[in-house]
Structures are given as structure tokens and as C-alpha cells.
Design a protein around this motif. Structure first.
Motif, PDB file in Angstrom:
ATOM      1  N   UNK A  15       0.748  -1.178  -0.087  1.00 39.51           N
ATOM      2  CA  UNK A  15       0.020   0.168  -0.033  1.00 39.51           C
ATOM      3  C   UNK A  15       0.817   1.124   0.024  1.00 39.51           C
ATOM      4  N   UNK A  16       0.271   2.622  -0.567  1.00 39.14           N
ATOM      5  CA  UNK A  16       1.250   3.773  -0.484  1.00 39.14           C
ATOM      6  C   UNK A  16      -0.221   4.300   0.833  1.00 39.14           C
ATOM      7  N   UNK A  17      -0.455   4.968   1.916  1.00 43.95           N
ATOM      8  CA  UNK A  17      -0.850   5.338   2.305  1.00 43.95           C
ATOM      9  C   UNK A  17      -0.678   6.770   2.967  1.00 43.95           C
ATOM     10  N   UNK A  18       0.277   7.377   1.725  1.00 45.13           N
ATOM     11  CA  UNK A  18       0.799   8.950   1.658  1.00 45.13           C
ATOM     12  C   UNK A  18      -0.866   9.874   1.817  1.00 45.13           C
ATOM     13  N   UNK A  19      -1.443   9.246   1.041  1.00 42.67           N
ATOM     14  CA  UNK A  19      -2.897  10.441   1.130  1.00 42.67           C
ATOM     15  C   UNK A  19      -2.990  11.061   2.646  1.00 42.67           C
ATOM     16  N   UNK A  20      -3.406   9.541   3.631  1.00 41.01           N
ATOM     17  CA  UNK A  20      -3.646   9.692   5.112  1.00 41.01           C
ATOM     18  C   UNK A  20      -3.007  10.541   6.089  1.00 41.01           C
ATOM     19  N   UNK A  21      -1.410   9.895   5.012  1.00 41.77           N
ATOM     20  CA  UNK A  21      -0.101  10.659   6.154  1.00 41.77           C
ATOM     21  C   UNK A  21      -0.218  11.808   6.459  1.00 41.77           C
ATOM     22  N   UNK A  22      -0.243  12.518   4.668  1.00 38.88           N
ATOM     23  CA  UNK A  22      -0.385  14.421   4.436  1.00 38.88           C
ATOM     24  C   UNK A  22      -1.862  14.541   4.944  1.00 38.88           C
ATOM     25  N   UNK A  23      -3.144  14.297   4.779  1.00 38.95           N
ATOM     26  CA  UNK A  23      -3.836  14.937   5.055  1.00 38.95           C
ATOM     27  C   UNK A  23      -4.408  14.629   6.416  1.00 38.95           C
ATOM     28  N   UNK A  24      -3.833  13.088   6.861  1.00 41.48           N
ATOM     29  CA  UNK A  24      -4.990  12.788   8.165  1.00 41.48           C
ATOM     30  C   UNK A  24      -3.448  13.090   9.369  1.00 41.48           C
ATOM     31  N   UNK A  25      -2.016  12.895   9.002  1.00 43.54           N
ATOM     32  CA  UNK A  25      -1.382  12.958  10.128  1.00 43.54           C
ATOM     33  C   UNK A  25      -0.730  11.592  10.746  1.00 43.54           C
ATOM     34  N   UNK A  26      -1.848  10.695   9.913  1.00 41.08           N
ATOM     35  CA  UNK A  26      -1.747   9.010  11.143  1.00 41.08           C
ATOM     36  C   UNK A  26      -0.203   9.056  10.861  1.00 41.08           C
ATOM     37  N   UNK A  27       0.216   8.047  12.203  1.00 37.86           N
ATOM     38  CA  UNK A  27       1.290   7.609  12.034  1.00 37.86           C
ATOM     39  C   UNK A  27       1.696   6.073  12.848  1.00 37.86           C
ATOM     40  N   UNK A  28       2.375   5.480  12.827  1.00 41.04           N
ATOM     41  CA  UNK A  28       1.952   3.899  13.205  1.00 41.04           C
ATOM     42  C   UNK A  28       3.364   3.665  13.897  1.00 41.04           C
ATOM     43  N   UNK A  29       3.187   3.211  15.199  1.00 43.01           N
ATOM     44  CA  UNK A  29       4.431   2.990  15.925  1.00 43.01           C
ATOM     45  C   UNK A  29       5.463   1.595  15.616  1.00 43.01           C
ATOM     46  N   UNK A  30       6.246   1.618  15.948  1.00 40.95           N
ATOM     47  CA  UNK A  30       7.408   0.975  15.668  1.00 40.95           C
ATOM     48  C   UNK A  30       6.788  -0.565  15.517  1.00 40.95           C
ATOM     49  N   UNK A  31       6.837  -1.898  14.349  1.00 37.62           N
ATOM     50  CA  UNK A  31       6.464  -2.924  14.758  1.00 37.62           C
ATOM     51  C   UNK A  31       6.695  -3.552  16.354  1.00 37.62           C
ATOM     52  N   UNK A  32       8.019  -3.799  16.521  1.00 35.23           N
ATOM     53  CA  UNK A  32       8.305  -4.099  17.526  1.00 35.23           C
ATOM     54  C   UNK A  32       7.306  -3.815  18.975  1.00 35.23           C
ATOM     55  N   UNK A  33       7.260  -2.823  18.925  1.00 35.67           N
ATOM     56  CA  UNK A  33       6.235  -1.756  20.391  1.00 35.67           C
ATOM     57  C   UNK A  33       5.507  -2.575  20.626  1.00 35.67           C
ATOM     58  N   UNK A  34       4.250  -2.004  19.151  1.00 38.00           N
ATOM     59  CA  UNK A  34       2.956  -3.123  18.630  1.00 38.00           C
ATOM     60  C   UNK A  34       2.959  -4.534  19.145  1.00 38.00           C
ATOM     61  N   UNK A  35       3.940  -4.937  18.428  1.00 34.56           N
ATOM     62  CA  UNK A  35       3.630  -6.330  18.975  1.00 34.56           C
ATOM     63  C   UNK A  35       3.628  -7.107  20.339  1.00 34.56           C
ATOM     64  N   UNK A  36       4.763  -5.679  21.306  1.00 33.34           N
ATOM     65  CA  UNK A  36       5.007  -6.556  22.838  1.00 33.34           C
ATOM     66  C   UNK A  36       3.800  -6.404  23.278  1.00 33.34           C
ATOM     67  N   UNK A  37       3.360  -5.268  23.099  1.00 30.48           N
ATOM     68  CA  UNK A  37       2.063  -5.021  24.023  1.00 30.48           C
ATOM     69  C   UNK A  37       0.858  -5.789  23.483  1.00 30.48           C
ATOM     70  N   UNK A  38       1.000  -5.870  22.335  1.00 29.22           N
ATOM     71  CA  UNK A  38      -0.163  -7.398  22.060  1.00 29.22           C
ATOM     72  C   UNK A  38       0.178  -8.897  23.351  1.00 29.22           C
ATOM     73  N   UNK A  39       1.279  -8.976  22.568  1.00 21.03           N
ATOM     74  CA  UNK A  39       1.558 -10.141  22.571  1.00 21.03           C
ATOM     75  C   UNK A  39       1.700 -10.315  24.962  1.00 21.03           C
ATOM     76  N   UNK A  40       2.578  -9.635  25.119  1.00 21.57           N
ATOM     77  CA  UNK A  40       2.172  -9.229  26.756  1.00 21.57           C
ATOM     78  C   UNK A  40       0.641  -9.309  27.623  1.00 21.57           C
ATOM     79  N   UNK A  41       0.108  -8.747  26.558  1.00 21.18           N
ATOM     80  CA  UNK A  41      -1.287  -8.633  26.910  1.00 21.18           C
ATOM     81  C   UNK A  41      -2.115 -10.491  27.142  1.00 21.18           C
ATOM     82  N   UNK A  42      -1.939 -10.940  24.919  1.00 25.39           N
ATOM     83  CA  UNK A  42      -2.237 -12.388  24.995  1.00 25.39           C
ATOM     84  C   UNK A  42      -2.026 -13.271  25.904  1.00 25.39           C
TER      85      UNK A  42
END
Length: 342
Positions: free
Chosen positions: A295-322
Motif C-alpha cells: 500500500x501507499x498511505x501517503x494520502x492519509x499521512x499528509x491529509x490526516x497526519x496518521x502515524x504508526x508505532x514501530x512493529x516491535x513496540x506494537x507486538x510487545x504490547x499485544x503479545x504481553x497481553x495475549x
């Protein structure tokens, strides 16, 4: 502001509600039964209703400032046995919610579509220029395509003030579903995932980032526009290697996608006689074989200012819960401890 949320008890919906409350908004959450919503914050106004029954939502939706339509039937695997249910919820349910939004003259809405409405790509990026092409893969993606292009888009063309958002594969704490993406991670943690194919290249998004993208779409999105709010696509092998760094649980054997294609053909025949184990349905195997969403998410990045955390941070948060869920704790922790001793 007051917002009406369908799919409020699901993974994305419950996190959207958290974001709305944190921003100081009032929330009216739709649920089929009140018992399903016991985990929602007390500040939420919970109402019983069904997205396929317009009158069950009318009073609760009247006068709100915006609608988040997130509810959907999502399950890749047993789709061929649930075509009627998927069409009723994903297509007709969407039509009912959006028609009521139009009747009540709600100022703005956000509809949660999916990257799965796009055709699988090998090299070219998926962006706003990709022409609609009805997918024939999983029942979920086919019915979401119908809801997107045969319901939402025509109503937008007629003046409905709706913004469409498209996440990719969403994971995160609080997931109460069984099967599909959560099932894959559970199988990995328990050592029940025998192998994984190379080349399954899609965005893997933490639900917190996707929820924030929904709010940004409501606040900043232009009615009539569609935004890809997913993050960077990654190979499933890379995702599980990252999970291995976090948990110590080794990833399963990596194989060619042709192996999964062959298994899908075999299971397609087997399913005519017996029901295969969860995760080994032909639809599931084909999904793991063929899907590529560069995917190319540049439209949402530019118009909405979306951001995404690093994969390792996101997975750690989820896997610790799981790993601390009652049905996972013993198997997952014993596996991790065994690896640590080696």
C-alpha cells in the motif's frame, strides 16, 4: 461532541471508544446484547440494537454529531459456510446504517472498509488510483467490496457526508475474537502453528494506531474521500521473527507459498466431506498463499497526519497481553520458559 459507534464491542470499535472518551467526547455504543458490552467504560451510553434493523437504532442515533460504522462479520476460513450471514451484516447492515444516517441528517460519518477490497498486487503499489475489482477470494473481502462499492460509494455520490477508512491486518490487546489473525498468533505462541509461507506481504497494524486514524478521519477527513490508514506492509515471516525476539518462542518452519496453495486445493476437496480443523480451511490457506497489499498511505499521512508505532513496540504490547489471557497463559509461558532454559 456525541458519536454513535457500531461494532462497539469489537477490537477496533472498543479502541475507537477509548480514543473518543480520552478526547472528551460522549459515546453511544450499539451492541446486540448488553452483556457483550460489559467491558466498555462506564462513561459510555450502551444501547441494544442490530445494524440490520433500522428502527432498533433510530432513537439512539437521533441527534448525534457523527457515526462510526465499524461493525462487520469478519472471519477468514469458514466464509463459504457463512455467505448469507456475511451478506446480511456486511452489505445489508451497512446499507441500513448509512440510510438511517442519511434520514436523520447526521453531519458526518466514518465507514470502516478494508484493504481487502483491492485486488492482490505483486509489484505495483495500492493507492487511490487502483481501479475497483471485485475479489473472489474470501467471503469477508467479497462482501466488504460490495458494501464499499455498491453501497457506500453510491450513497456518497448522492451526497452522504461519509469518509471511508481502510485498515490492513489489525492486532492488539483486547481482542476477544477467536480464529483469523488472533488465531494465528495464538497458534504461534502455543507451538501449534506448523509452518508459515513466505510472501504474505500486508500491513500489520496495532489497533491503537487504527483507532486514532478513525478519529482523525472524523475530525480532518474530507467527506467523499477514502483513506488508507494502514501502516507499512511486512512479510508475515518478518512479523513472526519480531515476535520471536520478544517472546523467545521460535517461529514455525518457513515454506514456499506453493505448499499452502497445494494444501488449499486438497482441503477444498476434504471440505466436501468433513469440516477441517480451525485455521486449515481452504479459504484460510488461500488467504495466506496469495495476499499482497503493497500500500501507499501517503494520502492519509499528509491529509490526516496518521502515524504508526514501530512493529516491535506494537507486538510487545499485544503479545504481553495475549500471553496473560486465561486460555493462553499456561501453554505460552511454559513454552517460553522451555526456550529460555535451552
Amino acid at each position: 461532541m456525541e458519536y454513535f459507534v457500531t461494532g462497539s464491542t469489537g477490537l477496533i470499535g472498543s479502541h475507537v471508544i477509548k480514543e473518543l472518551l480520552a478526547a472528551g467526547h460522549d459515546v453511544v455504543a450499539l451492541t446486540r446484547t448488553l452483556s457483550n458490552a460489559s467491558h466498555l467504560p462506564e462513561a459510555v451510553t450502551v444501547v441494544e440494537g442490530d445494524i440490520t434493523e433500522k428502527e432498533s437504532m433510530r432513537d439512539a442515533m437521533t441527534g448525534v454529531d457523527g457515526v462510526f460504522h465499524i461493525a462487520a462479520w469478519f472471519y477468514v476460513g469458514p466464509g463459504p459456510h457463512n455467505v448469507e450471514k456475511a451478506e446480511r451484516i456486511n452489505v445489508e447492515g451497512t446499507r441500513t446504517v448509512l440510510e438511517l444516517m442519511e434520514e436523520l441528517e447526521i453531519p458526518k460519518g466514518v465507514y470502516t472498509s478494508t484493504l481487502g477490497v483491492y485486488p492482490f498486487r505483486r509489484r505495483d503499489y495500492i493507492d487511490k488510483t487502483v481501479a475497483p475489482e471485485r475479489p473472489e477470494s474470501a467471503v469477508y473481502y467479497r462482501t466488504k467490496w460490495e458494501a464499499h462499492y455498491e453501497v457506500a460509494k453510491p450513497m456518497i455520490g448522492d451526497g452522504l457526508p461519509l469518509v471511508i477508512v481502510q485498515p490492513g491486518i489489525v492486532y492488539g490487546p483486547g481482542d476477544k475474537s477467536y480464529g483469523s489473525i488472533r488465531g494465528l498468533f495464538q497458534g504461534y505462541l502455543q507451538g501449534n502453528l506448523p509452518m508459515i509461507p513466505r510472501g504474505h506481504y500486508v500491513p500489520w497494524d496495532h489497533v491503537g494506531d487504527i483507532a486514532n486514524g478513525h478519529l482523525r478521519a472524523m475530525e480532518q477527513g474530507i467527506p467523499g474521500e477514502t483513506y488508507i490508514i494502514s501502516g507499512k506492509p511486512r512479510d508475515a515471516v518478518d512479523v513472526l521473527e519480531c515476535a520471536e525476539e520478544i517472546t523467545g518462542v521460535p517461529i514455525p518452519r518457513v515454506v514456499s507459498p506453493k505448499v499452502f496453495a497445494g494444501l488449499a486445493s486438497i482441503m477444498g476437496l476434504v471440505e466436501r466431506i468433513v469440516t477441517p480443523p480451525e485455521g486449515f480451511e481452504a479459504e484460510s490457506l488461500r488467504f495466506l498463499t496469495a495476499v499482497r497489499w503493497p500500500v501507499d498511505n501517503s494520502k492519509a499521512t499528509e491529509e490526516l497526519g496518521i502515524t504508526h508505532r514501530p512493529l516491535k513496540d506494537g507486538l510487545r504490547d499485544y503479545l504481553e497481553w495475549e500471553m496473560h489471557q486465561p486460555n493462553m497463559r499456561e501453554d505460552a509461558e511454559s513454552e517460553t520458559q522451555e526456550v529460555a532454559r535451552q
